[in-house]
Design an enzyme around this catalytic site. Structure first.
Site, PDB file in Angstrom:
ATOM      1  CE1 TYR A  77      -6.639   2.348  -0.127  1.00  0.00           C
ATOM      2  CE2 TYR A  77      -4.862   1.053  -1.027  1.00  0.00           C
ATOM      3  CZ  TYR A  77      -5.922   1.907  -1.207  1.00  0.00           C
ATOM      4  OH  TYR A  77      -6.251   2.317  -2.458  1.00  0.00           O
TER       5      TYR A  77
ATOM      6  CD  GLU B 255       2.096   2.753  -3.256  1.00  0.00           C
ATOM      7  OE1 GLU B 255       1.539   3.109  -4.304  1.00  0.00           O
ATOM      8  OE2 GLU B 255       1.758   1.737  -2.620  1.00  0.00           O
TER       9      GLU B 255
END
Lengths: 311, 240
Positions: free
Chosen positions: B160, B167
């Protein structure tokens, strides 16, 4: 069947939380004549931060909150040691207060961009006719709402949760700022066709008049001070004939107003406002329509919630 | 509703049939996507290990990546119609964030395809999705090995942060380029009286990650203790 000793019944009130019964909050001594309002006052003595509009009691978690006029004696199967489920709805704020906060904001936001154009955009030219009329339309709508809140609306509930205030104000003030910014911009482009101008303005006026007519009709359906609900029906005003087709014609007319405004101004954010507002009003209308149908056995079958013949 | 089949003389309950069909469909869906993401992973790793130019990682796996990630839109539909027990809103938020990065950030700006954060992000996505889809597929037939459950509820702890960093770095990296080229931006005057500043929008979008990160992570940690505890107990039950 009711059965408890003639003088007293003991009630324990438990906190509902997420609907799971929590701890026992209070054990109180009540009589058959004790009303829910009396109960609330007793409860407030123990917890002074509470006030009646944020407190609800239920006989079981599945049922609705008990009205304040209900007496303990009216509750079936209520006896010594029975339990009432309590829920704290959180800080509440009066509907009128909310409406004023929500509606004054848009008026100020819109007028800021309209009046301080030199300062905000460095504009040197005055506003065009369309920009002037758009300002009158937008501000006029909210002035109408403020006046209606002061003189016309009757609310079935006294308060709403305070969290809604922040959310609603952000929505109204935010959209007003975006819409006003683009309409009053020196590089504003009016709609390409004259038909759009007249069609937009006409639709807006039609919507505003219709919406106002419905509000008057609602006011007359509910006599002063009463909280009783009736099946909405048209009165002598032809705009109210829409009641035959939808449960919430006030929303129908309002969506038309905003569509008219969007066409008149040819502005993306005005169109977005009409869509988002329309969607929200449709949700509310569907809820109200469902409630009407549940409440009134003889509710007219052909009626839809907000869009005639469709939804 | 009951449908009777004359040949066998048995009566098949229609809702049971519907339940079976949904299961088969979901099984197919999850297996296909697990395979799709495996292809992406294979291509990405192959490219990383053979080529000198890191730009080629995205170029090589972009077709499989686009197909696999875009198909995830179906999951929003599944949640919305109740086929799957997830909140449509949560699913929507997760899927749209990937799609924004893939279609609106990475794909249009070829200059950043070679940056090191891109393969890192893609591989993190791959591992997460492969584990997730195999977990769903095997859950449907009740044959999830404890190892897979462990992976599903443990990998996120590092995947994560790696994925989100990838991103955010990717979005950040295109900002100077799109400011210069005006990609997706709109300026006045125009017929609809709207302007859109894509760099500012992306900056606000990045800020939007901030409240979600800790909330989602904490939620997954809670899920972890719940699911791993349960799986261990189930395993013991089966052994005994």
């Amino acid at each position: 069947a009711r059965w408890f000793s003639d003088s007293e019944a003991v009630v324990s009130t438990q906190s509902t939380g997420d609907g799971r019964s929590g701890k026992t909050l209070l054990c109180l001594e009540l009589t058959k004549e004790t009303t829910i309002l009396d109960l609330k006052k007793m409860h407030i003595k123990e917890k002074p931060y509470l006030y009646p509009t944020r407190m609800t009691y239920k006989v079981s978690l599945k049922e609705k909150a008990l009205p304040e006029e209900t007496k303990i004696g009216d509750l079936d199967t209520f006896c010594d040691g029975s339990v009432l489920y309590f829920k704290d709805l959180g800080p509440q704020i009066g509907w009128s207060t909310v409406f004023f906060a929500e509606y004054i904001g848009p008026i100020f936001a819109y007028l800021t961009f309209y009046l301080a154009r030199g300062y905000i955009y460095g504009a040197t030219t005055p506003t065009t006719t369309i920009q002037n009329i758009a300002c009158a339309m937008y501000v006029g709508h909210y002035v109408k709402r403020v006046l209606e809140t002061m003189f016309i609306h009757r609310f079935s509930k006294a308060t709403m949760p305070i969290g809604n205030l922040f959310k609603n104000c952000t929505y109204y003030w935010g959209f007003s700022s975006f819409i006003s910014y683009f309409i009053n911009h020196p590089l504003y482009t009016p709609p390409g066709c004259n038909l759009c101008v007249y069609l937009g303005l006409g639709t807006y006026l039609f919507g505003e008049l219709g919406n106002f007519s419905c509000h008057i009709a609602f006011m007359n359906m509910r006599p002063a001070g009463s909280r009783t609900r009736v099946i909405p029906m048209p009165d002598s005003n032809p705009f109210t004939l829409l009641f035959h087709l939808v449960s919430c014609p006030n929303y129908t007319y309002e969506v038309l107003s905003w569509i008219g405004f969007a066409i008149f101004t040819s502005t993306f954010y005005a169109a977005l406002f009409a869509i988002v507002g329309g969607g929200q009003m449709l949700q509310w209308a569907l809820g109200k329509h469902r409630n009407y149908k549940k409440e009134f056995e003889k509710y007219p079958r052909g009626r839809k919630a907000m869009i005639p013949f469709i939804l | 509703a009951v449908v009777s089949t004359q040949s066998t003389g048995k009566q098949i309950n229609l809702s049971k049939l519907q339940g079976m069909l949904s299961k088969v469909y979901l099984l197919l869906y999850n297996c296909c996507l697990a395979c799709g993401w495996s292809i992406v992973l294979y291509q990405a790793v192959l490219e990383l290990s053979t080529a000198q130019n890191p730009t080629y990682v995205y170029e090589r796996c972009k077709v499989a990546l686009k197909i696999s990630q875009t198909l995830a839109l179906l999951e929003i539909l599944h949640a919305a119609i109740g086929l799957v027990r997830s909140s449509p809103m949560t699913t929507f938020i997760q899927v749209q964030s990937r799609l924004v990065v893939l279609w609106l950030v990475l794909d249009p700006v070829s200059e950043v395809h070679g940056y090191s954060n891109v393969p890192m992000m893609i591989i993190a996505w791959c591992i997460a999705e492969i584990v997730r889809y195999w977990y769903y597929a095997l859950s449907l037939v009740d044959k999830v090995p404890y190892l897979l459950t462990w992976c599903r509820y443990s990998f996120f702890t590092f995947l994560y942060p790696i994925g989100v960093s990838g991103e955010l770095l990717t979005i950040y990296s295109i900002l100077p380029i799109i400011t210069a080229t005006g990609l997706f931006s709109l300026s006045l005057p125009n017929k609809w009286n709207v302007s859109f500043n894509y760099p500012i929008f992306l900056m606000l979008y990045m800020a939007g990650y901030v409240p979600y990160l800790p909330k989602l992570y904490m939620h997954m940690l809670k899920q972890r203790s719940k699911m791993l505890g349960k799986a261990a107990a189930d395993g013991e039950k089966k052994a005994n």
